[in-house]
Design an enzyme around this catalytic site. Sequence first.
Site, PDB file in Angstrom:
ATOM      1  N   GLU A 139      -6.193 -10.340   2.559  1.00  0.00           N
ATOM      2  CA  GLU A 139      -5.815  -8.953   2.264  1.00  0.00           C
ATOM      3  C   GLU A 139      -5.560  -8.753   0.775  1.00  0.00           C
ATOM      4  O   GLU A 139      -4.662  -9.387   0.211  1.00  0.00           O
ATOM      5  CB  GLU A 139      -4.554  -8.569   3.041  1.00  0.00           C
ATOM      6  CG  GLU A 139      -4.070  -7.161   2.755  1.00  0.00           C
ATOM      7  CD  GLU A 139      -2.753  -6.834   3.426  1.00  0.00           C
ATOM      8  OE1 GLU A 139      -2.413  -5.638   3.496  1.00  0.00           O
ATOM      9  OE2 GLU A 139      -2.055  -7.767   3.871  1.00  0.00           O
ATOM     10  N   ASP A 174      -6.123  -2.702   4.116  1.00  0.00           N
ATOM     11  CA  ASP A 174      -4.901  -1.911   4.162  1.00  0.00           C
ATOM     12  C   ASP A 174      -5.130  -0.652   3.329  1.00  0.00           C
ATOM     13  O   ASP A 174      -5.254  -0.713   2.103  1.00  0.00           O
ATOM     14  CB  ASP A 174      -3.727  -2.722   3.615  1.00  0.00           C
ATOM     15  CG  ASP A 174      -2.390  -2.029   3.828  1.00  0.00           C
ATOM     16  OD1 ASP A 174      -2.324  -0.800   3.656  1.00  0.00           O
ATOM     17  OD2 ASP A 174      -1.404  -2.721   4.150  1.00  0.00           O
ATOM     18  N   GLN A 200      -4.975  -1.436   8.287  1.00  0.00           N
ATOM     19  CA  GLN A 200      -3.579  -1.020   8.270  1.00  0.00           C
ATOM     20  C   GLN A 200      -3.431   0.260   7.449  1.00  0.00           C
ATOM     21  O   GLN A 200      -4.336   0.640   6.701  1.00  0.00           O
ATOM     22  CB  GLN A 200      -2.691  -2.120   7.679  1.00  0.00           C
ATOM     23  CG  GLN A 200      -2.662  -3.391   8.525  1.00  0.00           C
ATOM     24  CD  GLN A 200      -1.844  -4.492   7.888  1.00  0.00           C
ATOM     25  OE1 GLN A 200      -1.782  -4.618   6.667  1.00  0.00           O
ATOM     26  NE2 GLN A 200      -1.211  -5.317   8.707  1.00  0.00           N
ATOM     27  N   GLU A 236       1.767  -0.207   9.235  1.00  0.00           N
ATOM     28  CA  GLU A 236       2.583  -1.093   8.411  1.00  0.00           C
ATOM     29  C   GLU A 236       3.236  -0.249   7.316  1.00  0.00           C
ATOM     30  O   GLU A 236       2.837  -0.270   6.152  1.00  0.00           O
ATOM     31  CB  GLU A 236       1.737  -2.216   7.794  1.00  0.00           C
ATOM     32  CG  GLU A 236       2.613  -3.294   7.156  1.00  0.00           C
ATOM     33  CD  GLU A 236       1.812  -4.325   6.378  1.00  0.00           C
ATOM     34  OE1 GLU A 236       2.127  -5.520   6.510  1.00  0.00           O
ATOM     35  OE2 GLU A 236       0.884  -3.943   5.645  1.00  0.00           O
TER      36      GLU A 236
END
Length: 255
Positions: A139, A174, A200, A236
């Site tokens: 990530e 993300d 996310q 998240e």
Amino acid sequence: MPTYSANLGFLFTELDLPDAIRAARKAGFAAVECHWPYDTPTDQVNVALSETGLRMLGLNTRRGNVEAGDNGLAAIPGREAEARAAIDEAIDYAAAIGCGAVHVMAGFASGDAAHATFLGNLRYAVERATLHGITVLIEPLNRHDAPGYFLNTSQQAKGIIDEVASDGLKLMFDCYHIQIQEGDLTRRLQALRPIIGHIQFASVPDRGKPNHGEVDYRWLFQWFDAQGFTQPLGAEYKETETGDNRFDWLQLHAQ
């Protein structure tokens, strides 16, 4: 509309992990994910997952010595033994609870040696994880929240995934980090879709719930649906509310 996974590293943190899983189910989430569950015995997690029917989608490798400033180990030259011990621990824990993915945290590092170290540790992780049907994730973290983190752009991550050349290594996309670091979310999502293992989200710039800020998540979630994304999207974000309306965005985006 898409379904959502509660990231228990940020949500329901007032509860222990098994009860957080139960609370996520009660709130209407379709799955759960977490950060560092290692203090909770796997049998307790399995009981909660069985009771709720939820899947644990992912967890992270340990960060290392947090008090000394560590935020992952896998790209730090000279700490390969620690990094691989963290990888082993994460894969074993994930396998024990039927968790589908492990995020291998790179840590603070830079340069060619860090790149080579990260590749070596990722190849080790993929080889071990594949034995259990587990996907390894990497990530990118944005430069404002994690200055000096080794992995900070989606293109850097793609290059690493291409080098490792394994279907067992995917990108954790993300939207919060990518929007801050790079922007152009939908085009990046389209271009990177073949290597995305999990998505996310959080509002930008405050990392709160997705009902405000510079990203129109109501529109983006509709776009995910139109594009045929079917896996739960990971919530998240940092909670600032404790009342009955703390998850009102779930109803908003179900319309």
